[in-house]
Design an enzyme around this catalytic site. Structure first.
Site, short mmCIF file in Angstrom:
data_model
loop_
_atom_site.label_atom_id
_atom_site.label_comp_id
_atom_site.label_asym_id
_atom_site.label_seq_id
_atom_site.Cartn_x
_atom_site.Cartn_y
_atom_site.Cartn_z
CG HIS A 162 -3.21 -0.56 6.84
ND1 HIS A 162 -2.70 0.59 6.27
CD2 HIS A 162 -2.56 -0.72 8.02
CE1 HIS A 162 -1.78 1.09 7.09
NE2 HIS A 162 -1.69 0.31 8.14
CD GLN A 170 0.49 -1.56 5.77
OE1 GLN A 170 0.67 -2.58 6.43
NE2 GLN A 170 1.02 -0.40 6.10
CD GLU A 171 -0.73 3.13 3.53
OE1 GLU A 171 -0.57 4.21 2.90
OE2 GLU A 171 -0.49 3.02 4.75
CG HIS A 372 -2.70 8.64 8.27
ND1 HIS A 372 -3.91 8.15 7.81
CD2 HIS A 372 -1.76 8.04 7.48
CE1 HIS A 372 -3.71 7.32 6.81
NE2 HIS A 372 -2.43 7.24 6.59
NE ARG A 373 1.89 4.98 12.66
CZ ARG A 373 2.90 4.37 13.32
NH1 ARG A 373 3.67 5.06 14.13
NH2 ARG A 373 3.15 3.09 13.13
CB SER A 374 -3.45 2.04 10.74
OG SER A 374 -2.67 1.50 11.79
#
Length: 425
Positions: A162, A170-171, A372-374
């Site tokens: 991302h 990633q997050e 959600h999605r990216s």
């Protein structure tokens, strides 16, 4: 009873400027509703297939074939049918496709129609979408669900797929569990986000954002990212581990080579047990209460080790591991892998299948997180889905970028208009 009189799909753009599918359904009483489907970047290999054109337009990422499949194949099959029969219509669509991975019609085409059906049915019934989702759940499962406002999980610092930086995880998310209302949860989160920006600026670190609105600076380690977030929480006059907690999405499949987990940003290579120990140390050291995709999607032994080590003290979420697929999820339940599931409806392709997977989680004591999605859009369906099905948690990015904030704003309106709903803890 109103019937479907017209269906039309077109190609539109998502938050990355990449084509996606939008669908409009009109009833014989002239009620119309539209949907737009999202798209992922860090995707599980077992997800339903997102149909792309593969030609020169949009560098091969056009979705005109999926659009045409709606307009020429699905439309004739659904004209004259009752949009309130969500399960029946989804079954027709899935049977027309006839594949296990939605590769004939395309999961993006199928989902666009499935979402639009739910929207137009809610409008026809004259009720809010989240209340319609609660009705669909009862129709499909035979049981009622208690609706509530979901606790937000906000991705405020990005790495991995991302962001173009050197952070492997990633997050890095915040969970404002101490908040007493969704409105308060969002205020706290926005203040933390702005304070994190100030901290990064003071340290001469980048405040550019990744796909989901989180900041994407180059840092020395994953642990440094956690410490920066803790500082931002404290600068917001909040207490880490009491008011606000931390959640990680490792997206471990992105740095697993089949044998080891390679933390390139830290110059470390760890086998599955060592990586599980690494995550356990982070949980013991910091107020981390949720870890998503802590192991590779096919590393079942690694998942077993991680689950045994920390499932009693941390939510372990399967995203790439389960891909919202009830058959795959059932195998994970049997093998005691993880204790929670991430729900992304474009991984499976229809509202009915999404609800069936959530019901499987409910009946097996797994938690569900609506996600959600990216590659997102202005479509806010997941906000209503989280409320209507009482999922209790939603992750939809930072309090930044309108494609993310649209979902939070929708939830703020739901809270305002439905005072009987409480914030899930």
């Amino acid at each position: 009873m109103s019937k479907i009189s017209d269906i039309k799909a077109i190609q539109v753009l998502d938050s990355r400027g990449v084509p996606t599918v939008s669908c409009s359904i009109t009833l014989d009483n002239n009620i119309t509703a539209k949907s737009i489907v999202p798209s992922g970047a860090s995707t599980g290999t077992k997800e339903a297939l997102e149909l792309r054109d593969g030609n020169k337009d949009y560098l091969g990422k056009g979705v005109q074939n999926a659009v045409n499949n709606i307009n020429t194949i699905l439309k004739p099959a659904l004209i004259g049918l009752d949009p309130c029969e969500q399960s029946q219509l989804d079954t027709i669509i899935i049977e027309i496709d006839g594949t296990s991975d939605k590769s004939s019609i395309g999961a993006n085409a199928i989902l666009a129609v499935s979402l639009a059906i739910s929207h137009v049915a809610a409008k026809d019934k004259g009720i809010e979408l989240h209340r319609h989702f609660a009705d669909i759940y009862q129709n499909i499962t035979g049981s009622k669900v208690e609706s509530n406002l979901p606790m937000p999980m906000l991705n405020i610092l990005n790495g991995g797929e991302h962001a173009d930086n050197n952070i492997d995880i990633q997050e890095f998310m915040i969970i404002p569990k101490g908040a007493q209302s969704f409105k308060e949860a969002m205020r706290w989160s926005s203040e933390i986000y702005q304070n994190l920006k100030s901290i990064l600026k003071s340290k001469k670190l980048s405040t550019a954002v990744g796909d989901e609105g989180g900041f994407a600076p180059n840092l020395q380690s994953n642990e440094e990212a956690i410490k920066l977030i803790l500082e931002a929480i404290e600068n917001s006059s909040l207490i880490p581990g009491k008011d606000v907690f931390i959640s990680l999405d490792c997206a471990a499949s992105e740095f697993f080579d089949g044998e080891n987990y390679n933390l390139v940003g830290e110059g470390r290579s760890l086998n599955p047990e060592s990586f599980a120990n690494y995550l356990e140390e982070l949980v013991d050291r910091y107020p981390i209460i949720s870890i998503e995709d802590g192991m590779d999607e096919n590393d079942y032994e690694g998942w077993r080790i991680l689950t045994e080590k920390i499932s009693a003290k941390c939510q372990l979420v399967g995203d790439d591991l389960f891909v919202t697929n009830k058959t795959i999820f059932q195998e994970g339940i049997i093998n005691n892998l993880a204790n929670s599931i991430l729900i992304k409806f474009n991984q499976i392709g229809s509202i009915t299948e999404t609800i069936e997977t959530i019901n499987m989680a409910n009946t097996n004591d797994y938690k569900s997180i609506i996600s959600h999605r990216s590659g997102e859009t202005e479509d806010t369906t997941i906000a209503d889905l989280a409320v209507g099905l009482g999922a209790g948690q939603i992750k939809t990015g930072a309090p930044c970028r309108s494609d993310r904030v649209a979902k939070y704003n929708r939830l703020l309106w739901i809270e305002e208009e439905s005072p009987e709903l409480s914030l899930s803890q």
